[in-house]
Design a protein around this motif. Structure first.
Motif, PDB file in Angstrom:
ATOM      1  N   ALA A  94      -9.752  14.253  12.387  1.00  0.00           N
ATOM      2  CA  ALA A  94      -9.412  13.002  11.727  1.00  0.00           C
ATOM      3  C   ALA A  94      -8.539  13.713  10.381  1.00  0.00           C
ATOM      4  O   ALA A  94      -9.062  14.690   9.826  1.00  0.00           O
ATOM      5  CB  ALA A  94     -10.437  12.386  11.280  1.00  0.00           C
ATOM      6  N   VAL A 103     -13.221   5.055   9.701  1.00  0.00           N
ATOM      7  CA  VAL A 103     -13.444   5.520  10.925  1.00  0.00           C
ATOM      8  C   VAL A 103     -14.784   5.915  10.889  1.00  0.00           C
ATOM      9  O   VAL A 103     -15.528   6.594  10.291  1.00  0.00           O
ATOM     10  CB  VAL A 103     -12.385   6.919  11.052  1.00  0.00           C
ATOM     11  CG1 VAL A 103     -12.543   7.734  11.923  1.00  0.00           C
ATOM     12  CG2 VAL A 103     -11.155   6.707  10.427  1.00  0.00           C
ATOM     13  N   ALA A 105     -13.285   1.076  18.518  1.00  0.00           N
ATOM     14  CA  ALA A 105     -13.475   2.298  18.034  1.00  0.00           C
ATOM     15  C   ALA A 105     -12.685   3.411  18.403  1.00  0.00           C
ATOM     16  O   ALA A 105     -12.179   4.200  17.786  1.00  0.00           O
ATOM     17  CB  ALA A 105     -15.017   2.531  18.287  1.00  0.00           C
ATOM     18  N   LEU A 134     -18.240   7.542  20.200  1.00  0.00           N
ATOM     19  CA  LEU A 134     -17.316   6.588  19.214  1.00  0.00           C
ATOM     20  C   LEU A 134     -18.084   6.272  18.010  1.00  0.00           C
ATOM     21  O   LEU A 134     -17.411   5.484  17.335  1.00  0.00           O
ATOM     22  CB  LEU A 134     -17.415   5.407  20.351  1.00  0.00           C
ATOM     23  CG  LEU A 134     -16.499   5.756  21.750  1.00  0.00           C
ATOM     24  CD1 LEU A 134     -16.594   4.542  22.441  1.00  0.00           C
ATOM     25  CD2 LEU A 134     -15.055   6.011  21.193  1.00  0.00           C
ATOM     26  N   SER A 188      -6.996   7.959  13.574  1.00  0.00           N
ATOM     27  CA  SER A 188      -7.177   8.769  12.310  1.00  0.00           C
ATOM     28  C   SER A 188      -6.702  10.339  12.707  1.00  0.00           C
ATOM     29  O   SER A 188      -6.457  10.883  11.546  1.00  0.00           O
ATOM     30  CB  SER A 188      -8.593   8.950  12.100  1.00  0.00           C
ATOM     31  OG  SER A 188      -9.460   9.479  12.931  1.00  0.00           O
ATOM     32  N   THR A 189      -6.135  10.442  13.466  1.00  0.00           N
ATOM     33  CA  THR A 189      -5.659  11.981  14.036  1.00  0.00           C
ATOM     34  C   THR A 189      -4.073  12.080  13.910  1.00  0.00           C
ATOM     35  O   THR A 189      -3.415  13.070  13.993  1.00  0.00           O
ATOM     36  CB  THR A 189      -6.212  12.185  15.514  1.00  0.00           C
ATOM     37  OG1 THR A 189      -5.427  11.354  16.432  1.00  0.00           O
ATOM     38  CG2 THR A 189      -7.630  12.255  15.642  1.00  0.00           C
ATOM     39  N   ASN A 241     -18.149   7.819  11.746  1.00  0.00           N
ATOM     40  CA  ASN A 241     -18.538   9.223  11.706  1.00  0.00           C
ATOM     41  C   ASN A 241     -19.576   9.629  12.341  1.00  0.00           C
ATOM     42  O   ASN A 241     -20.214  10.705  12.005  1.00  0.00           O
ATOM     43  CB  ASN A 241     -18.483   9.582  10.020  1.00  0.00           C
ATOM     44  CG  ASN A 241     -19.542   8.703   9.573  1.00  0.00           C
ATOM     45  OD1 ASN A 241     -20.647   8.279   9.888  1.00  0.00           O
ATOM     46  ND2 ASN A 241     -19.441   8.720   7.804  1.00  0.00           N
ATOM     47  N   PRO A 244     -17.952  13.398  16.283  1.00  0.00           N
ATOM     48  CA  PRO A 244     -17.214  12.066  16.492  1.00  0.00           C
ATOM     49  C   PRO A 244     -16.081  12.233  17.624  1.00  0.00           C
ATOM     50  O   PRO A 244     -15.329  13.637  17.818  1.00  0.00           O
ATOM     51  CB  PRO A 244     -16.684  11.769  15.270  1.00  0.00           C
ATOM     52  CG  PRO A 244     -17.264  12.487  14.030  1.00  0.00           C
ATOM     53  CD  PRO A 244     -17.701  13.675  14.812  1.00  0.00           C
ATOM     54  N   HIS A 255     -10.645   6.075  16.101  1.00  0.00           N
ATOM     55  CA  HIS A 255     -10.828   7.286  16.107  1.00  0.00           C
ATOM     56  C   HIS A 255      -9.447   8.069  16.623  1.00  0.00           C
ATOM     57  O   HIS A 255      -9.104   9.016  15.890  1.00  0.00           O
ATOM     58  CB  HIS A 255     -11.699   7.779  17.147  1.00  0.00           C
ATOM     59  CG  HIS A 255     -13.190   7.690  16.942  1.00  0.00           C
ATOM     60  ND1 HIS A 255     -13.703   8.577  16.166  1.00  0.00           N
ATOM     61  CD2 HIS A 255     -14.082   6.879  17.141  1.00  0.00           C
ATOM     62  CE1 HIS A 255     -15.063   8.305  15.948  1.00  0.00           C
ATOM     63  NE2 HIS A 255     -15.007   7.281  16.599  1.00  0.00           N
ATOM     64  N   SER A 308     -13.088  11.537  17.391  1.00  0.00           N
ATOM     65  CA  SER A 308     -11.779  12.034  16.533  1.00  0.00           C
ATOM     66  C   SER A 308     -11.742  13.460  16.269  1.00  0.00           C
ATOM     67  O   SER A 308     -10.537  14.259  16.575  1.00  0.00           O
ATOM     68  CB  SER A 308     -11.888  11.459  15.041  1.00  0.00           C
ATOM     69  OG  SER A 308     -12.917  11.802  14.498  1.00  0.00           O
ATOM     70  N   ASP A 345     -17.083   9.522  24.652  1.00  0.00           N
ATOM     71  CA  ASP A 345     -18.260   8.991  23.940  1.00  0.00           C
ATOM     72  C   ASP A 345     -19.405   9.972  24.321  1.00  0.00           C
ATOM     73  O   ASP A 345     -20.028  10.442  23.299  1.00  0.00           O
ATOM     74  CB  ASP A 345     -18.384   7.598  24.339  1.00  0.00           C
ATOM     75  CG  ASP A 345     -19.655   6.812  23.311  1.00  0.00           C
ATOM     76  OD1 ASP A 345     -19.748   7.499  22.106  1.00  0.00           O
ATOM     77  OD2 ASP A 345     -20.290   6.034  23.863  1.00  0.00           O
TER      78      ASP A 345
END
Length: 369
Positions: A127, A345, A302, A351, A309-310, A347, A119, A306, A121, A110
């Motif tokens: 992401a 997610v 969060a 985090l 999303s990957t 952005n 982010p 994150h 991610s 973070d």
């Protein structure tokens, strides 16, 4: 940028609507441990670990806080530029206790994301989507009521439903599965989660008595040896959850071919950096998995989103967060919430959430300064 101070907080999270019941535990409130890392330059990073009671896994709240007493002093003054270096220092200060190290490691991600203006991610590989599917988990409850809730959640848009069984008569478990299938059908993907609560014999019986119902069986039995004994005797995929206590367990399950997929918990594996290794192993072997945690608020939620999303969407089983089961959010302006079965997610840098001032009260421990 260096770690100037580490502050630890306690946050009680009551379970909304009564006890959360599983095969191995029943809890009415959770005590989440929050970690704030202050870099002394106006930036803070936040992490969280929230074991679901002391018997679900070999993790518990007081254990996390005792571990932080060992870890935090060793990190004061450390450069934040390398997550791997922070983890190396933690391993040098304390063996094991990945679930406590995860809270610090998430806070470092973070903080680093905020410093770089990206982010989390992005730090995890980038992401692939701006929203991820979630899933709803029922408690171990009366068959008809479980079916009613499952249908309600399917109609709300959840693409996946996890139906908990175990810790009671096998007849009730079988009835529950049938009633949920009759109510939901193909409206949502079904996962039956034993939470380690079934014997091998009962797992096989459930499988046979529900042969016409399409579902994934998650962690029906307690040990890897029991799970291995099911191979070739089950008619459906078997996923591992509680057995994946570290990356070695994941490698063992993958190499031996006993897991058809996984329910991963971020803090159980030791944090986001450990999770991306597990993610990439699953990519190589084309194994589906989820990105969850045991419990907690916006911070761990969060982190899960994150990471989620990957993951390549065709291998992704959903992100479970506790938002449906607790009241309120740590960040009232940018909460992590489920809408129509999906989670956007964050952005913003790091985090993407900033806890409201005073939401955690006074720290229960302060290191450095």
């Amino acid at each position: 940028m260096r770690i100037k101070e580490i502050r630890v907080y306690s946050k009680i999270l009551p379970v909304r609507g009564g006890a959360y019941r599983m095969a191995s535990a029943s809890v009415e409130h959770l005590d989440s441990t929050i970690v704030e890392i202050d870099a002394g330059n106006g930036l803070s990073g936040w992490g969280e670990t929230c074991p679901i009671g002391p018997v679900y896994q070999p993790h518990h709240t007081l254990g996390a806080r005792a571990a932080l007493q060992e870890l935090a002093p060793a990190l004061i003054g450390s450069e934040v530029g390398s997550v791997r270096e922070i983890y190396r220092r933690m391993d040098g200060a304390l063996s094991g206790h990945g679930y406590a190290k995860a809270a610090i490691e998430i806070a470092v991600h973070d903080l680093l994301g905020k410093e770089l203006g990206v982010p989390v991610s992005t730090l995890l590989g980038g992401a692939l989507t701006d929203k991820v599917p979630s899933y709803y988990s029922t408690i171990v409850g009366e068959p008809g009521e479980t079916a009613r809730i499952a249908l309600e959640k399917a109609r709300e848009g959840y693409p996946r439903l996890q139906i908990k069984i175990g810790g009671r008569s096998i007849e009730q478990d079988i009835e529950t599965i049938h009633k949920v299938w009759e109510a939901v059908g193909f409206l949502a993907k079904l996962v039956v989660d034993g939470n380690r609560g079934l014997t091998v014999a009962n797992a096989i019986t459930v499988d046979r008595m529900c042969a016409s119902i399409p579902f994934v069986f998650e962690q029906p039995c307690n040990t890897l040896e029991e799970i291995a004994s099911l191979k070739g005797r089950m008619t459906r995929p078997v996923y591992l959850d509680e057995n994946t206590e570290d990356l070695n367990a994941v490698l063992r399950a993958v190499s031996s071919g006993i897991a058809d997929g996984f329910g991963f918990k971020v803090t159980r594996l030791g944090g986001l950096s450990k999770m991306i290794t597990a993610r990439d192993i699953c990519t190589i072997r084309s194994l589906p998995h989820s990105c969850d945690d045991a419990w907690g608020g916006d911070i761990i939620a969060a982190a899960c989103v994150h990471l989620a999303s990957t993951v390549e969407p065709r291998r992704f089983e959903g992100a479970w967060i506790a938002q449906e089961y607790i009241s309120g959010n740590f960040d009232s302006q940018n909460p992590v919430v489920i809408r129509d079965g999906f989670i956007s997610v964050p952005n913003r840098p790091g985090l993407g959430i900033v806890p409201d001032r005073g939401v955690f009260g006074e720290p229960i421990a302060i290191f450095g300064g």
